[in-house]
Design a protein around this motif. Structure first.
Motif, PDB file in Angstrom:
ATOM      1  N   GLY A  44       1.151  -1.009  -0.150  1.00  0.00           N
ATOM      2  CA  GLY A  44      -0.178   0.140  -0.005  1.00  0.00           C
ATOM      3  C   GLY A  44       0.908   1.395   0.032  1.00  0.00           C
ATOM      4  N   VAL A  45       1.083   1.988  -0.767  1.00  0.00           N
ATOM      5  CA  VAL A  45       1.377   3.364  -1.537  1.00  0.00           C
ATOM      6  C   VAL A  45       0.255   4.367  -1.579  1.00  0.00           C
ATOM      7  CG1 VAL A  45       3.753   4.711  -2.766  1.00  0.00           C
ATOM      8  CG2 VAL A  45       3.809   2.256  -1.438  1.00  0.00           C
ATOM      9  N   ALA A  46       0.688   5.734  -0.424  1.00  0.00           N
ATOM     10  CA  ALA A  46      -0.282   6.875  -1.220  1.00  0.00           C
ATOM     11  C   ALA A  46      -1.456   6.247  -1.097  1.00  0.00           C
ATOM     12  CB  ALA A  46       0.265   7.614  -2.531  1.00  0.00           C
ATOM     13  N   TYR A  47      -2.296   4.663  -0.048  1.00  0.00           N
ATOM     14  CA  TYR A  47      -3.064   5.045   0.384  1.00  0.00           C
ATOM     15  C   TYR A  47      -4.216   4.602   1.539  1.00  0.00           C
ATOM     16  CZ  TYR A  47      -6.326   0.437   1.556  1.00  0.00           C
ATOM     17  OH  TYR A  47      -7.689   0.682   1.463  1.00  0.00           O
ATOM     18  N   ASP A  48      -5.324   4.934   1.155  1.00  0.00           N
ATOM     19  CA  ASP A  48      -6.338   5.573   2.335  1.00  0.00           C
ATOM     20  C   ASP A  48      -7.244   4.744   1.914  1.00  0.00           C
ATOM     21  OD1 ASP A  48      -8.867   6.899   3.104  1.00  0.00           O
ATOM     22  OD2 ASP A  48      -6.749   7.699   4.476  1.00  0.00           O
ATOM     23  N   GLY A  49      -7.978   3.760   3.224  1.00  0.00           N
ATOM     24  CA  GLY A  49      -9.247   2.853   2.443  1.00  0.00           C
ATOM     25  C   GLY A  49     -10.638   3.517   2.866  1.00  0.00           C
ATOM     26  N   ARG A  50     -10.679   4.771   2.832  1.00  0.00           N
ATOM     27  CA  ARG A  50     -11.368   5.619   2.421  1.00  0.00           C
ATOM     28  C   ARG A  50     -11.882   5.651   1.483  1.00  0.00           C
ATOM     29  NH1 ARG A  50     -10.512   9.909   7.957  1.00  0.00           N
ATOM     30  NH2 ARG A  50      -8.746   9.452   6.919  1.00  0.00           N
ATOM     31  N   GLU A  51     -10.583   6.845   0.881  1.00  0.00           N
ATOM     32  CA  GLU A  51     -10.518   6.666  -0.388  1.00  0.00           C
ATOM     33  C   GLU A  51     -10.928   5.685  -1.736  1.00  0.00           C
ATOM     34  OE1 GLU A  51     -10.497   9.803  -3.085  1.00  0.00           O
ATOM     35  OE2 GLU A  51     -10.477   9.498  -1.412  1.00  0.00           O
ATOM     36  N   GLU A  52     -10.015   4.479  -1.377  1.00  0.00           N
ATOM     37  CA  GLU A  52     -10.322   3.566  -1.733  1.00  0.00           C
ATOM     38  C   GLU A  52     -11.504   3.189  -2.374  1.00  0.00           C
ATOM     39  OE1 GLU A  52      -9.197  -1.163  -1.619  1.00  0.00           O
ATOM     40  OE2 GLU A  52      -9.350  -0.139  -0.319  1.00  0.00           O
ATOM     41  N   ILE A  53     -12.751   3.556  -1.117  1.00  0.00           N
ATOM     42  CA  ILE A  53     -14.128   2.504  -0.726  1.00  0.00           C
ATOM     43  C   ILE A  53     -15.106   4.363  -2.301  1.00  0.00           C
ATOM     44  CG2 ILE A  53     -16.210   2.977   0.600  1.00  0.00           C
ATOM     45  CD1 ILE A  53     -14.891   1.343   2.237  1.00  0.00           C
ATOM     46  N   VAL A  54     -14.156   5.345  -2.011  1.00  0.00           N
ATOM     47  CA  VAL A  54     -14.674   6.789  -2.295  1.00  0.00           C
ATOM     48  C   VAL A  54     -15.137   6.207  -4.105  1.00  0.00           C
ATOM     49  CG1 VAL A  54     -14.905   8.622  -2.861  1.00  0.00           C
ATOM     50  CG2 VAL A  54     -14.970   7.594  -0.971  1.00  0.00           C
ATOM     51  N   GLN A  55     -13.189   5.368  -4.391  1.00  0.00           N
ATOM     52  CA  GLN A  55     -13.296   5.467  -5.632  1.00  0.00           C
ATOM     53  C   GLN A  55     -13.944   4.388  -6.362  1.00  0.00           C
ATOM     54  OE1 GLN A  55     -11.109   7.065  -7.911  1.00  0.00           O
ATOM     55  NE2 GLN A  55     -11.466   8.628  -6.127  1.00  0.00           N
ATOM     56  N   ALA A  56     -14.163   3.320  -5.511  1.00  0.00           N
ATOM     57  CA  ALA A  56     -15.279   2.072  -6.112  1.00  0.00           C
ATOM     58  C   ALA A  56     -16.377   2.495  -6.555  1.00  0.00           C
ATOM     59  CB  ALA A  56     -14.773   0.934  -4.240  1.00  0.00           C
ATOM     60  N   ALA A  57     -17.404   3.222  -5.557  1.00  0.00           N
ATOM     61  CA  ALA A  57     -17.934   4.220  -5.619  1.00  0.00           C
ATOM     62  C   ALA A  57     -18.480   4.565  -7.109  1.00  0.00           C
ATOM     63  CB  ALA A  57     -18.883   4.961  -4.786  1.00  0.00           C
ATOM     64  N   ARG A  58     -17.266   5.172  -6.991  1.00  0.00           N
ATOM     65  CA  ARG A  58     -17.249   6.045  -8.518  1.00  0.00           C
ATOM     66  C   ARG A  58     -17.464   5.512  -9.502  1.00  0.00           C
ATOM     67  NH1 ARG A  58     -12.983  11.118  -6.672  1.00  0.00           N
ATOM     68  NH2 ARG A  58     -15.194  11.840  -4.982  1.00  0.00           N
ATOM     69  N   ARG A  59     -16.459   4.017  -9.783  1.00  0.00           N
ATOM     70  CA  ARG A  59     -16.190   3.518 -10.652  1.00  0.00           C
ATOM     71  C   ARG A  59     -17.790   2.537 -10.822  1.00  0.00           C
ATOM     72  NH1 ARG A  59     -10.706   3.436  -8.801  1.00  0.00           N
ATOM     73  NH2 ARG A  59     -11.194   1.793  -7.154  1.00  0.00           N
ATOM     74  N   CYS A  60     -18.124   2.092 -10.101  1.00  0.00           N
ATOM     75  CA  CYS A  60     -19.733   1.531  -9.851  1.00  0.00           C
ATOM     76  C   CYS A  60     -20.277   2.088 -10.981  1.00  0.00           C
ATOM     77  CB  CYS A  60     -19.988   1.009  -8.991  1.00  0.00           C
ATOM     78  SG  CYS A  60     -18.937  -0.766  -7.864  1.00  0.00           S
ATOM     79  N   VAL A  61     -20.773   3.141 -10.612  1.00  0.00           N
ATOM     80  CA  VAL A  61     -21.861   4.194 -11.433  1.00  0.00           C
ATOM     81  C   VAL A  61     -20.779   4.160 -12.878  1.00  0.00           C
ATOM     82  CG1 VAL A  61     -22.265   6.928 -11.541  1.00  0.00           C
ATOM     83  CG2 VAL A  61     -21.985   5.145  -9.283  1.00  0.00           C
ATOM     84  N   ALA A  62     -19.626   4.315 -13.262  1.00  0.00           N
ATOM     85  CA  ALA A  62     -19.546   4.899 -13.418  1.00  0.00           C
ATOM     86  C   ALA A  62     -19.346   4.060 -15.047  1.00  0.00           C
ATOM     87  CB  ALA A  62     -17.912   5.874 -14.242  1.00  0.00           C
ATOM     88  N   GLU A  63     -19.064   2.647 -14.981  1.00  0.00           N
ATOM     89  CA  GLU A  63     -19.935   1.032 -15.188  1.00  0.00           C
ATOM     90  C   GLU A  63     -20.736   1.131 -15.520  1.00  0.00           C
ATOM     91  OE1 GLU A  63     -17.148  -2.402 -14.441  1.00  0.00           O
ATOM     92  OE2 GLU A  63     -18.698  -2.256 -12.894  1.00  0.00           O
ATOM     93  N   ALA A  64     -22.320   1.235 -14.526  1.00  0.00           N
ATOM     94  CA  ALA A  64     -23.131   1.432 -14.434  1.00  0.00           C
ATOM     95  C   ALA A  64     -23.906   2.668 -16.137  1.00  0.00           C
ATOM     96  CB  ALA A  64     -24.397   1.530 -13.968  1.00  0.00           C
ATOM     97  N   VAL A  65     -23.123   3.645 -15.844  1.00  0.00           N
ATOM     98  CA  VAL A  65     -23.653   4.715 -16.820  1.00  0.00           C
ATOM     99  C   VAL A  65     -23.091   4.933 -18.578  1.00  0.00           C
ATOM    100  CG1 VAL A  65     -23.633   6.825 -17.956  1.00  0.00           C
ATOM    101  CG2 VAL A  65     -23.819   6.958 -15.006  1.00  0.00           C
ATOM    102  N   SER A  66     -21.888   4.157 -18.447  1.00  0.00           N
ATOM    103  CA  SER A  66     -21.319   3.451 -19.563  1.00  0.00           C
ATOM    104  C   SER A  66     -22.147   2.147 -20.379  1.00  0.00           C
ATOM    105  CB  SER A  66     -20.044   2.936 -19.770  1.00  0.00           C
ATOM    106  OG  SER A  66     -19.425   1.930 -18.713  1.00  0.00           O
ATOM    107  N   SER A  67     -22.514   1.440 -19.765  1.00  0.00           N
ATOM    108  CA  SER A  67     -23.557   0.663 -20.244  1.00  0.00           C
ATOM    109  C   SER A  67     -25.720   0.913 -20.391  1.00  0.00           C
ATOM    110  CB  SER A  67     -23.576  -0.432 -19.252  1.00  0.00           C
ATOM    111  OG  SER A  67     -23.723  -1.087 -18.481  1.00  0.00           O
ATOM    112  N   SER A  68     -25.653   2.200 -19.496  1.00  0.00           N
ATOM    113  CA  SER A  68     -26.835   2.243 -19.574  1.00  0.00           C
ATOM    114  C   SER A  68     -27.263   2.646 -21.375  1.00  0.00           C
ATOM    115  CB  SER A  68     -27.314   3.456 -18.788  1.00  0.00           C
ATOM    116  OG  SER A  68     -26.682   4.644 -19.273  1.00  0.00           O
ATOM    117  N   ASN A  69     -28.809   2.701 -20.542  1.00  0.00           N
ATOM    118  CA  ASN A  69     -29.769   3.285 -21.951  1.00  0.00           C
ATOM    119  C   ASN A  69     -30.611   4.296 -21.419  1.00  0.00           C
ATOM    120  OD1 ASN A  69     -31.660   1.734 -21.208  1.00  0.00           O
ATOM    121  ND2 ASN A  69     -30.405  -0.090 -22.367  1.00  0.00           N
ATOM    122  N   ASP A  70     -30.897   4.653 -22.578  1.00  0.00           N
ATOM    123  CA  ASP A  70     -32.140   6.278 -22.298  1.00  0.00           C
ATOM    124  C   ASP A  70     -33.277   5.497 -21.023  1.00  0.00           C
ATOM    125  OD1 ASP A  70     -30.671   7.866 -23.791  1.00  0.00           O
ATOM    126  OD2 ASP A  70     -31.948   7.177 -25.585  1.00  0.00           O
ATOM    127  N   ALA A  71     -33.792   4.418 -21.174  1.00  0.00           N
ATOM    128  CA  ALA A  71     -34.738   3.944 -20.219  1.00  0.00           C
ATOM    129  C   ALA A  71     -34.184   4.034 -18.824  1.00  0.00           C
ATOM    130  CB  ALA A  71     -35.074   2.305 -20.500  1.00  0.00           C
TER     131      ALA A  71
END
Length: 307
Positions: A172-199
């Motif tokens: 672990g370098v330049a690591y923080d567990g809270r930041e990791e969770i925030v970044q993971a949540a953002r990637r979840c949303v980004a992944e969902a948006v990239s595969s979403s449609n208008d509906a």
């Protein structure tokens, strides 16, 4: 100095000498006993270590600089890798440099990154311990926060050890567990948006944040999709806190806190931690640490990302 103060000082010195003498006898005896028992123990499959106490060790030992304490801690880190390999722990995570460490003096930060760069370059060199033991090196944390030469050393160490399979070492370098969770949540949303449609609306995107999805996007699984969660966390140095280390993956881990400063943490302390882990595993109900749900289909492996 008063007679009373002189007597107290002399008595303290006698006690210290007695403790040192007793330790010389007790440590080998205790180590011998634990070595005989270890073959019957349950072993953790993923141990995480917080390498605390290097600065205090340097102060107590009256070393010239903090750097010398950190260098001794680095050598102890190599010893830890050997111990995990010897006692059959296939996954090791260590807290090397937290985001909080950026609050230290610039002199110490520079020294820490210099030691880290040198260590990683050594790990990339054929013949180094990690190659002899078959260890795969992986770095977790925010690489954008580290100097370019350190980032390059990270890539060299990872590339040079990528085909090893006996053991995986996460640093672990330049690591923080809270930041990791925030970044993971953002990637979840980004992944969902990239595969979403208008509906799909905001609620549908939000529903993409699940335990399974979050787990896939944690730093560890950017490198090793199948790495198990942490089942043992060991902290040297006496403090009894996690300091935001692997908060997601250590959610069900057993915790072991040892007062010994990291540069003095040896095989005896290591086996004491395993002994305590074994006792707790034997006396408590086993927790199912699997992240994926039987009802939900397995999701695809997480893509590589620059952590």
């Amino acid at each position: 100095m008063s007679l009373y103060a002189m007597c107290c000082k002399r008595f303290d010195g006698m006690l210290c000498g007695a403790r040192v003498a007793l330790d010389k006898v007790a440590r080998p005896a205790g180590l011998s006993v634990l070595r005989k028992r270890v073959s019957s123990w349950v072993r953790p499959v993923h141990a995480a270590f917080i390498l605390d106490g290097n600065r205090r060790y340097a102060m107590n030992a009256k070393l010239t600089t903090y750097r010398m304490g950190h260098e001794m801690g680095t050598q102890r880190f190599y010893g830890l890798i050997e111990l995990c390999h010897q006692y059959g722990i296939p996954n090791l995570s260590v807290y090397s440099f937290s985001i909080e460490n950026f609050k230290r003096s610039q002199t110490e930060i520079t020294a820490l990154f210099d030691i880290l760069r040198t260590t990683l370059n050594d790990m990339a060199t054929p013949g180094n311990l990690v190659h002899r033991l078959g260890c795969r090196i992986r770095i977790i944390g925010d690489r954008a926060m580290v100097p370019a030469e350190v980032s390059a050393a990270m890539q060299r160490a990872e590339h040079a050890t990528q085909h090893h399979a006996a053991m995986t070492v996460f640093i672990g370098v330049a690591y923080d567990g809270r930041e990791e969770i925030v970044q993971a949540a953002r990637r979840c949303v980004a992944e969902a948006v990239s595969s979403s449609n208008d509906a799909r609306g905001a609620a549908s995107v939000a529903s993409a944040i699940t335990i399974e999805a979050m787990t896939r996007h944690m730093y560890l699984r950017a490198h090793e999709a199948s790495v198990p969660p942490v089942d043992l966390v060991v902290r040297a140095g006496g403090a009894k806190r996690l300091s935001s280390f692997l908060m997601w993956d250590a959610s069900h881990a057993e915790l072991h806190f040892d007062p010994v400063l990291w540069p003095e943490f040896g095989e005896l302390e290591f086996l004491r931690a395993l002994s305590e882990f074994n006792k707790r595993q034997a006396s408590s109900q086993t927790v199912d640490l699997r992240y994926s749900s039987k009802e939900e289909p397995q999701l695809a492996e997480a893509k590589q990302f620059a952590a």
